[in-house]
Design an enzyme around this catalytic site. Structure first.
Site, mmCIF file in Angstrom:
data_model
loop_
_atom_site.group_PDB
_atom_site.id
_atom_site.type_symbol
_atom_site.label_atom_id
_atom_site.label_comp_id
_atom_site.label_asym_id
_atom_site.label_seq_id
_atom_site.Cartn_x
_atom_site.Cartn_y
_atom_site.Cartn_z
ATOM 1 N N ALA A 47 1.911 -8.345 2.603
ATOM 2 C CA ALA A 47 3.126 -8.451 1.775
ATOM 3 C C ALA A 47 4.018 -7.252 2.075
ATOM 4 O O ALA A 47 3.891 -6.626 3.141
ATOM 5 C CB ALA A 47 2.770 -8.537 0.297
ATOM 6 N N ASN A 48 4.920 -6.934 1.189
ATOM 7 C CA ASN A 48 5.800 -5.773 1.368
ATOM 8 C C ASN A 48 6.111 -5.178 0.000
ATOM 9 O O ASN A 48 5.602 -5.639 -1.019
ATOM 10 C CB ASN A 48 7.073 -6.173 2.125
ATOM 11 N N ARG A 49 6.950 -4.164 -0.024
ATOM 12 C CA ARG A 49 7.137 -3.355 -1.243
ATOM 13 C C ARG A 49 8.152 -3.927 -2.220
ATOM 14 O O ARG A 49 8.442 -3.290 -3.236
ATOM 15 C CB ARG A 49 7.569 -1.937 -0.852
#
Ligand code: PMT
Length: 218
Positions: free
Chosen positions: A21-23
């Site tokens: 995923a990402n932030r």
């Protein structure tokens, strides 16, 4: 107007317990959806997994992966006058998803990644008179990269944010950006709250879009 907003990250499964995923926290997209609803627009929000409450007056669709988000955006596209893609869609996913938890061996392992669908490119042929707004999350050459995405994705506007800055981009409550328009316009947005940036963006959208009263709920 009928405004479709996307927000948050997507999760791309590795196995039943792990993902890429990402932030993205979803804040930029949720503030935008909330501000649009408060202005009286009809708003549908397609959200990846985040820890935020649904904004008042907004119809939610929860998704997990980039494939899910593509399906949801396609579903709602004909309804909307304006699409705002604030979501940070994962660009790659594992080529294979293990059906059981991958056991730790103590050795290194290779993970083959394949591209996810590019949602904006996928739906570009169906844009018609709709206004499309993207965001660009960049860490260098911010404006030039964003300008390339504006053209490649057939967008009307792109909000270029420098996500290498600690007070802008992912997770924080503030943002700083350059808004680029396909008409050659450019606005520098100094540090402000994401709530205020959402209002600035909606001011631009409302000016650019005839207030037709929307397409109804078809
Ligand atoms: O969620 P927050 O913590 O508040 O952070 C806000 C934000 C930094 C996530 C947001 O402001 C932002 O920049 N969103 C876009 C992040 C991103 O995916 O940027 P990109 O440069 O990789 O993509 C450009 C555009 O293409 C985006 O509108 C994106 O939604 C879209 N895209 C990207 C990949 C993909 N496979 N399909 C897409 O449609």
């Amino acid at each position: 107007m009928n405004i479709l907003v996307t927000a948050g990250p997507t999760r791309e499964a590795i196995d039943p317990v792990r993902f890429i995923a990402n932030r993205s926290s979803g804040k930029m997209g949720y503030f935008t959806a909330a501000a649009a609803a408060a202005r009286g627009h009809k708003v549908r929000l397609v959200s990846g997994p985040v820890c935020l409450p649904a904004p008042d007056g907004v119809t939610m669709t929860q998704v997990v992966s980039a494939d899910d988000m593509l399906r949801a955006v396609r579903t709602h596209l004909s309804w909307c006058d304006v699409l705002i893609m604030a979501a940070a869609v994962a660009d790659w996913r594992p080529a294979d998803v293990a059906s059981a938890k991958i056991k730790k061996t103590g050795r290194s392992m290779m993970l083959e990644l394949v591209p996810t669908p590019d949602i904006l490119r996928d739906i570009a042929p169906y844009k018609q008179q709709r206004l499309f707004v993207g965001f660009a999350a960049e860490t260098s050459t911010v404006v030039a990269y964003a300008a390339a995405k504006l053209a490649a994705k057939n967008l009307d506007y792109i909000v270029a944010n420098d996500v290498s800055q600690p007070d802008a981009g992912f997770e924080v409550d503030t943002n700083r950006a350059v808004l680029l328009g396909a008409d050659g316009s450019r606005e520098e947005w100094q540090l402000m709250s994401k709530r205020d940036m959402a209002e600035r963006l909606l001011d631009v959208i409302e000016t650019a879009t005839p207030q037709t009263g929307g397409r109804g709920n078809c």
